[in-house]
Design a protein around this motif. Structure first.
Motif, PDB file in Angstrom:
ATOM      1  N   GLU A 178       0.857   2.787  -2.077  1.00  0.00           N
ATOM      2  CA  GLU A 178       0.737   3.457  -3.367  1.00  0.00           C
ATOM      3  C   GLU A 178       1.573   2.859  -4.485  1.00  0.00           C
ATOM      4  N   TRP A 179       2.420   1.857  -4.189  1.00  0.00           N
ATOM      5  CA  TRP A 179       3.325   1.362  -5.223  1.00  0.00           C
ATOM      6  C   TRP A 179       2.863   0.060  -5.874  1.00  0.00           C
ATOM      7  N   ALA A 180       1.630  -0.360  -5.635  1.00  0.00           N
ATOM      8  CA  ALA A 180       1.072  -1.529  -6.340  1.00  0.00           C
ATOM      9  C   ALA A 180       0.611  -1.048  -7.719  1.00  0.00           C
ATOM     10  N   THR A 181       1.582  -0.822  -8.597  1.00  0.00           N
ATOM     11  CA  THR A 181       1.367  -0.088  -9.849  1.00  0.00           C
ATOM     12  C   THR A 181       0.299  -0.711 -10.746  1.00  0.00           C
ATOM     13  N   VAL A 182       0.395  -2.008 -10.997  1.00  0.00           N
ATOM     14  CA  VAL A 182      -0.561  -2.657 -11.904  1.00  0.00           C
ATOM     15  C   VAL A 182      -1.981  -2.524 -11.363  1.00  0.00           C
ATOM     16  N   GLN A 183      -2.137  -2.785 -10.074  1.00  0.00           N
ATOM     17  CA  GLN A 183      -3.460  -2.713  -9.448  1.00  0.00           C
ATOM     18  C   GLN A 183      -4.053  -1.318  -9.560  1.00  0.00           C
ATOM     19  N   HIS A 184      -3.264  -0.298  -9.239  1.00  0.00           N
ATOM     20  CA  HIS A 184      -3.803   1.058  -9.194  1.00  0.00           C
ATOM     21  C   HIS A 184      -4.030   1.658 -10.577  1.00  0.00           C
ATOM     22  N   GLN A 185      -3.328   1.152 -11.585  1.00  0.00           N
ATOM     23  CA  GLN A 185      -3.599   1.623 -12.945  1.00  0.00           C
ATOM     24  C   GLN A 185      -5.037   1.298 -13.341  1.00  0.00           C
ATOM     25  N   VAL A 186      -5.579   0.250 -12.753  1.00  0.00           N
ATOM     26  CA  VAL A 186      -6.964  -0.132 -13.047  1.00  0.00           C
ATOM     27  C   VAL A 186      -7.931   0.570 -12.107  1.00  0.00           C
ATOM     28  N   ASN A 187      -7.748   0.354 -10.783  1.00  0.00           N
ATOM     29  CA  ASN A 187      -8.797   0.826  -9.878  1.00  0.00           C
ATOM     30  C   ASN A 187      -8.874   2.344  -9.769  1.00  0.00           C
ATOM     31  N   CYS A 188      -7.750   3.047  -9.873  1.00  0.00           N
ATOM     32  CA  CYS A 188      -7.812   4.512  -9.792  1.00  0.00           C
ATOM     33  C   CYS A 188      -8.447   5.121 -11.051  1.00  0.00           C
ATOM     34  N   ARG A 189      -8.169   4.530 -12.204  1.00  0.00           N
ATOM     35  CA  ARG A 189      -8.709   5.089 -13.455  1.00  0.00           C
ATOM     36  C   ARG A 189     -10.212   4.849 -13.591  1.00  0.00           C
ATOM     37  N   LEU A 190     -10.679   3.716 -13.104  1.00  0.00           N
ATOM     38  CA  LEU A 190     -12.076   3.354 -13.330  1.00  0.00           C
ATOM     39  C   LEU A 190     -13.032   3.866 -12.260  1.00  0.00           C
ATOM     40  N   GLN A 223     -14.519   6.638  -9.227  1.00  0.00           N
ATOM     41  CA  GLN A 223     -14.758   8.072  -9.090  1.00  0.00           C
ATOM     42  C   GLN A 223     -14.242   8.627  -7.760  1.00  0.00           C
ATOM     43  N   GLY A 224     -13.922   7.741  -6.814  1.00  0.00           N
ATOM     44  CA  GLY A 224     -13.379   8.157  -5.528  1.00  0.00           C
ATOM     45  C   GLY A 224     -12.194   7.298  -5.145  1.00  0.00           C
ATOM     46  N   VAL A 225     -11.097   7.930  -4.698  1.00  0.00           N
ATOM     47  CA  VAL A 225      -9.891   7.223  -4.266  1.00  0.00           C
ATOM     48  C   VAL A 225      -9.605   7.688  -2.835  1.00  0.00           C
ATOM     49  N   VAL A 226      -9.845   6.803  -1.864  1.00  0.00           N
ATOM     50  CA  VAL A 226      -9.748   7.151  -0.440  1.00  0.00           C
ATOM     51  C   VAL A 226      -8.471   6.552   0.135  1.00  0.00           C
ATOM     52  N   VAL A 227      -7.564   7.409   0.583  1.00  0.00           N
ATOM     53  CA  VAL A 227      -6.241   6.966   1.030  1.00  0.00           C
ATOM     54  C   VAL A 227      -5.807   7.754   2.267  1.00  0.00           C
ATOM     55  N   PRO A 228      -4.814   7.263   3.021  1.00  0.00           N
ATOM     56  CA  PRO A 228      -4.279   8.036   4.146  1.00  0.00           C
ATOM     57  C   PRO A 228      -3.648   9.334   3.646  1.00  0.00           C
ATOM     58  N   ASP A 229      -3.750  10.391   4.465  1.00  0.00           N
ATOM     59  CA  ASP A 229      -3.168  11.663   4.038  1.00  0.00           C
ATOM     60  C   ASP A 229      -1.646  11.662   4.081  1.00  0.00           C
ATOM     61  N   ALA A 230      -1.058  10.569   4.559  1.00  0.00           N
ATOM     62  CA  ALA A 230       0.401  10.431   4.516  1.00  0.00           C
ATOM     63  C   ALA A 230       0.904  10.279   3.084  1.00  0.00           C
ATOM     64  N   ILE A 231       0.067   9.769   2.196  1.00  0.00           N
ATOM     65  CA  ILE A 231       0.465   9.552   0.805  1.00  0.00           C
ATOM     66  C   ILE A 231       0.392  10.869   0.046  1.00  0.00           C
ATOM     67  N   PRO A 232       1.522  11.360  -0.474  1.00  0.00           N
ATOM     68  CA  PRO A 232       1.471  12.584  -1.284  1.00  0.00           C
ATOM     69  C   PRO A 232       0.566  12.371  -2.496  1.00  0.00           C
ATOM     70  N   PRO A 233      -0.410  13.229  -2.719  1.00  0.00           N
ATOM     71  CA  PRO A 233      -1.366  13.016  -3.824  1.00  0.00           C
ATOM     72  C   PRO A 233      -0.690  12.829  -5.174  1.00  0.00           C
ATOM     73  N   GLU A 234       0.427  13.541  -5.402  1.00  0.00           N
ATOM     74  CA  GLU A 234       1.084  13.458  -6.704  1.00  0.00           C
ATOM     75  C   GLU A 234       1.611  12.065  -7.015  1.00  0.00           C
ATOM     76  N   ARG A 235       1.810  11.235  -5.996  1.00  0.00           N
ATOM     77  CA  ARG A 235       2.235   9.854  -6.250  1.00  0.00           C
ATOM     78  C   ARG A 235       1.142   9.049  -6.947  1.00  0.00           C
ATOM     79  N   LEU A 236      -0.087   9.508  -6.859  1.00  0.00           N
ATOM     80  CA  LEU A 236      -1.212   8.776  -7.430  1.00  0.00           C
ATOM     81  C   LEU A 236      -1.679   9.346  -8.758  1.00  0.00           C
ATOM     82  N   TYR A 237      -1.129  10.480  -9.151  1.00  0.00           N
ATOM     83  CA  TYR A 237      -1.588  11.114 -10.388  1.00  0.00           C
ATOM     84  C   TYR A 237      -1.336  10.238 -11.607  1.00  0.00           C
ATOM     85  N   LYS A 238      -0.202   9.517 -11.602  1.00  0.00           N
ATOM     86  CA  LYS A 238       0.128   8.695 -12.781  1.00  0.00           C
ATOM     87  C   LYS A 238      -0.861   7.554 -12.988  1.00  0.00           C
TER      88      LYS A 238
END
Length: 362
Positions: free
Chosen positions: A135-147, A149-164
């Motif tokens: 979840e800490w590949a910040t530059v990458q996720h600023q693009v792929n999460c925003r663009l 419609q589905g973000v599929v991740v392990p449930d170990a990752i707290p969802p709030e870490r991805l909200y930003k």
């Protein structure tokens, strides 16, 4: 249904291989594009997965990555617009089908953290899902999460870490490790030991180099250098066999001539090698978790910010963080490569397929 899957790095081939197979088994038309980077294309060839190679890695600097994103996304858009009709479909039928989909060449696009396909899909109006487990590949996720419609991740990752990153409302979690899904049908093949001329009676150590081209890992890893020194000495004194897997071709010449190291020149059956190994040491993530999934002792030398998946594995004692090279126990283990007796967790990859297709049901 027409599905587009884009692969930009060799570990992504492993994750998406069963996804591709499940989709094709279910009768869907799946097209695969891939970037020429590391061993991505070699792995696709090894698994017999038909694909179209588009673009290459442009370099590790942020400016280089921006150029690569723009150029490859543009190339993907051109490719998708010109993609041929399915076999047996005449052009007029293909045009009618596209009109029913609103002019889209595909019903959905999927990527493993691929910013390129996320951008291209948005430009083409295609629903898109992305998957990743760090979840800490910040530059990458600023693009792929925003663009997407589905973000599929392990449930170990707290969802709030991805909200930003703009992922709120799009997150779909799955249990366990992604490696437990794509290795579900895997059993080790001893042929890899013959190909590498390895002696099963002597300790085998598998080493993966640091991801020096990744933006989240931008410094010298002195610990990893100490590990290589220790393994080189152990080869001379104790007959320890170290198979070193470079992450990029640029790293290969630095390691090829080191006495006691085996450095494969082509893509190999790394999962079988890990299963037969006595120890795995990796600065990255995928190989560490493959070792965990296959029951092989494993150390991480990663010096970046730990992700939630690795935090959980370390807390469970399934992954160990190496702090000094002399902590390594370079000896044979009893169960290397043997049947797992049911101890492995094998998860159904159809669960990943269902989550990745979630934008179509929302």
């Amino acid at each position: 249904m027409r599905v587009w899957i884009d692969l930009t790095n060799s570990p992504h081939v492993l994750v998406m291989r069963p996804v591709i197979e499940v989709l094709r088994e279910d009768g869907h038309d799946v097209k695969v594009t891939a970037r020429d980077f590391a061993q991505t294309l070699q792995l696709l060839d090894r698994f017999g997965l038909e694909h179209t190679a588009i673009g290459r890695h442009r370099g590790e600097r942020l400016a280089d990555k921006a150029v690569g994103l723009a150029s490859r996304s543009t190339a993907l858009v051109r490719w998708a617009r010109g993609v041929h009709a399915p076999r047996g479909v005449v052009p007029s039928q293909a045009s009618s089908s596209r009109r029913r989909r609103g002019g889209r060449p595909f019903d959905i696009a999927l990527g493993h953290g691929s910013n390129d396909v996320s951008v291209a899909a948005r430009l083409l109006g295609i629903p898109c899902s992305t998957t990743f487990d760090y979840e800490w590949a910040t530059v990458q996720h600023q693009v792929n999460c925003r663009l997407t419609q589905g973000v599929v991740v392990p449930d170990a990752i707290p969802p709030e870490r991805l909200y930003k990153y703009g992922a709120k409302g799009k997150i779909h979690g799955y249990e366990g490790l992604k490696e437990e899904y794509y290795l579900a049908d895997f059993d080790p093949d001893p042929v890899v030991l013959e190909l590498l001329a390895l002696d099963r009676t002597r300790p085998i150590v598998v080493v993966r180099t640091p991801p020096e081209v990744s933006l989240y890992h931008r410094f010298e890893n002195d610990l990893f250098a100490d590990v290589l020194t220790r393994l080189r000495a152990a080869a001379a004194s104790d007959g320890v066999q170290s198979v070193v897997l470079p992450r990029t071709d640029a790293q290969r010449p630095q390691l090829r001539d080191v006495p006691g190291f085996t450095v494969p020149e082509q893509a190999i059956d790394a999962q079988s090698l890990i299963a037969y190994a006595d120890l795995v040491i990796s600065a990255g993530g995928t190989m560490n978790r493959e070792a965990v999934a296959l029951g092989t002792p494993v150390y991480t030398t990663f010096e970046g910010r730990l992700g939630a998946v690795d935090e959980r594995l370390i807390a469970q004692g399934r992954l160990r963080k190496l702090t000094a090279a002399d902590e390594l126990k370079l000896a044979k283990r009893d169960s290397a490569g043997e049947a797992d007796g049911g101890s492995r967790i094998r998860r159904d990859p159809r669960r990943l397929v269902d989550l990745l297709l979630s934008p179509l049901s929302s």
